[in-house]
Write an enzyme that holds these catalytic residues in place. Sequence first.
Site, short mmCIF file in Angstrom:
data_model
loop_
_atom_site.label_atom_id
_atom_site.label_comp_id
_atom_site.label_asym_id
_atom_site.label_seq_id
_atom_site.Cartn_x
_atom_site.Cartn_y
_atom_site.Cartn_z
N TYR A 1 38.69 41.55 39.56
CA TYR A 1 37.53 40.72 40.17
C TYR A 1 36.41 40.97 40.84
O TYR A 1 36.47 42.05 41.47
CB TYR A 1 38.30 39.58 41.56
CG TYR A 1 37.62 38.80 42.23
CD1 TYR A 1 37.21 37.87 41.67
CD2 TYR A 1 37.26 39.50 43.88
CE1 TYR A 1 36.56 36.80 42.30
CE2 TYR A 1 36.82 38.73 44.21
CZ TYR A 1 36.09 37.17 43.79
OH TYR A 1 35.57 36.06 44.74
N ARG B 1 47.22 38.17 67.72
CA ARG B 1 46.37 38.74 66.85
C ARG B 1 47.62 39.66 66.12
O ARG B 1 47.60 40.50 65.00
CB ARG B 1 45.69 39.32 67.01
CG ARG B 1 44.58 40.70 66.31
CD ARG B 1 42.72 40.73 66.36
NE ARG B 1 42.71 41.30 67.88
CZ ARG B 1 43.32 42.11 68.52
NH1 ARG B 1 43.84 43.15 68.00
NH2 ARG B 1 42.11 41.68 69.67
N ASP C 1 47.05 43.07 41.05
CA ASP C 1 46.52 41.75 41.43
C ASP C 1 47.01 40.81 41.43
O ASP C 1 47.04 40.54 39.75
CB ASP C 1 45.45 41.38 41.89
CG ASP C 1 44.40 40.42 41.94
OD1 ASP C 1 44.91 39.08 42.05
OD2 ASP C 1 43.18 40.39 43.14
N LYS D 1 43.44 30.79 45.84
CA LYS D 1 43.60 29.71 44.44
C LYS D 1 45.04 28.55 44.50
O LYS D 1 45.11 28.42 44.64
CB LYS D 1 43.56 30.89 43.32
CG LYS D 1 42.46 31.96 44.23
CD LYS D 1 40.66 31.32 43.83
CE LYS D 1 40.10 32.35 44.18
NZ LYS D 1 39.58 33.85 43.91
C1 LIG Z 1 39.44 34.90 44.60
C2 LIG Z 1 40.12 36.63 44.06
C3 LIG Z 1 40.09 37.68 45.44
C4 LIG Z 1 39.73 37.38 46.17
O1 LIG Z 1 40.20 36.59 47.03
P1 LIG Z 1 39.41 35.55 48.26
O2 LIG Z 1 40.97 34.86 49.21
O3 LIG Z 1 38.04 34.38 47.71
O4 LIG Z 1 38.85 36.39 49.28
C5 LIG Z 1 40.38 38.18 44.52
N1 LIG Z 1 41.44 38.69 43.45
C6 LIG Z 1 41.09 37.48 42.34
C7 LIG Z 1 42.30 37.71 41.15
C8 LIG Z 1 40.85 35.97 42.57
O5 LIG Z 1 40.46 35.48 41.41
#
Ligand SMILES: *Cc1c(COP(=O)(O)O)cnc(C)c1O
Length: 411
Positions: free
Chosen positions: A122, A67, A187, A212
């Site tokens: 998001y 952890r 982000d 992604k």
């Molecule tokens: C999918 C997404 C998230 C969240 O990520 P997870 O891996 O699904 O928890 C955050 N920001 C954006 C722009 C996303 O497309």
Amino acid sequence: MTSWPLHPDSVAVHAGREDLADLGVHAPPIDLSTTNPLPGIEAGGLSYEAMAGGGTPVPEGGAVYARLWNPTVARFESALAGMEHAEAAVAFSSGMAAMTAAVLATLKESGRRHVLAVRPLYGGTDHLLASGLLGAEVTYCSASRVAASVRPDTAMIVLETPANPTLDMVDIRAVVEAARGVPVLVDNTFATPVLQNPLDLGAAMVLHSATKYLGGHGDVIAGVIACGHQEAAALRRVRAVTGGLLHPLAAYLLHRGLATLPVRVRAQQANARRIVAWLTTHPGVARVHYPGLDGDPLGLLGRQMSGTGAMISMDLRGGYEQAERVTSATRLFTHAVSLGGVDSLIQHPAALTHRPVPPDARPAASLVRLSIGLEDADDLIADLDRALAATSPLDQRLPARPADAPAGAAS
Ligand SMILES: *Cc1c(COP(=O)(O)O)cnc(C)c1O
């Protein structure tokens, strides 16, 4: 990693592999140990204290417990830091775990409570911030209202560019200036480090849903934050107590995926550009959302983002009903949430990814989002053509489109 002397594509292939030659291996080993043998009580205890305090490198007493640290995860973190021009990176079990840790760590370190969130975001991020779960007081604003909305107790600013799902672009440098020293988290999931490096523009933290593009194959859920050493230590402290860890098998896949990220992003982007050119001529499509299509009023292409990416949104003339038909009529495009993988996806943000967002900030019911993959662009266009033509009530009132025109001819 800040002074890595290679070009970005070389960093993608080689970063995080510096120790492999000494280990006598060519591919990164996967270390699945949950615990580590201790050399002695005192050395182990000191190690535990140092690691739980967010420190690196691993002290003499070892990593103690997974952890706190894992070498396979650390290699991925080091590679991503290199790609984002960051001093460090900290990986989490999902993008939302990363966002949670970023907010908790920043509130704790600053002693402040206010978070300014630039919409659109998001849906999950929007919802997390609004939920009250993190103990933050959150206000939402547009990018142009940041200067007027920053307060003396503002701990951080959260923004996304290009934003999910409208592909709205935010001028990162302008927000950083308007923030007057308040740290800005960007982000960067849609742009990827291949097309945009927010830290170079003054952001304090860069977040990726690694699920992604970084993973890119639809088989890993993960999140990662690239930042300076100080922020990374604070994030590791939060990760150590809250436990939103990345599993080493997932880290291995992500690290493997980074090597092809630049090639994938450029190829997916080339496909997206062809599809955008075709969609903008389609009578069933009222509006296409894609970076640069609006003339790039802020002049961000080239200055902030080196390419336009592979995410597209479109407003359908037939509204929600047509969206329902199109999403169920495509065959190559899978009707599914998520994005950034080698295969193309289609989804309806208002009903799915952005469902938790309040109605006044939710995407339009006519909006459908496309994540463009690595298939042949002609096949993707033919798939969309079939789905749009077969189902659009509008098309029935227009002169018939030549059925035997080669797919993609309009681009
Ligand atoms: C999918 C997404 C998230 C969240 O990520 P997870 O891996 O699904 O928890 C955050 N920001 C954006 C722009 C996303 O497309």
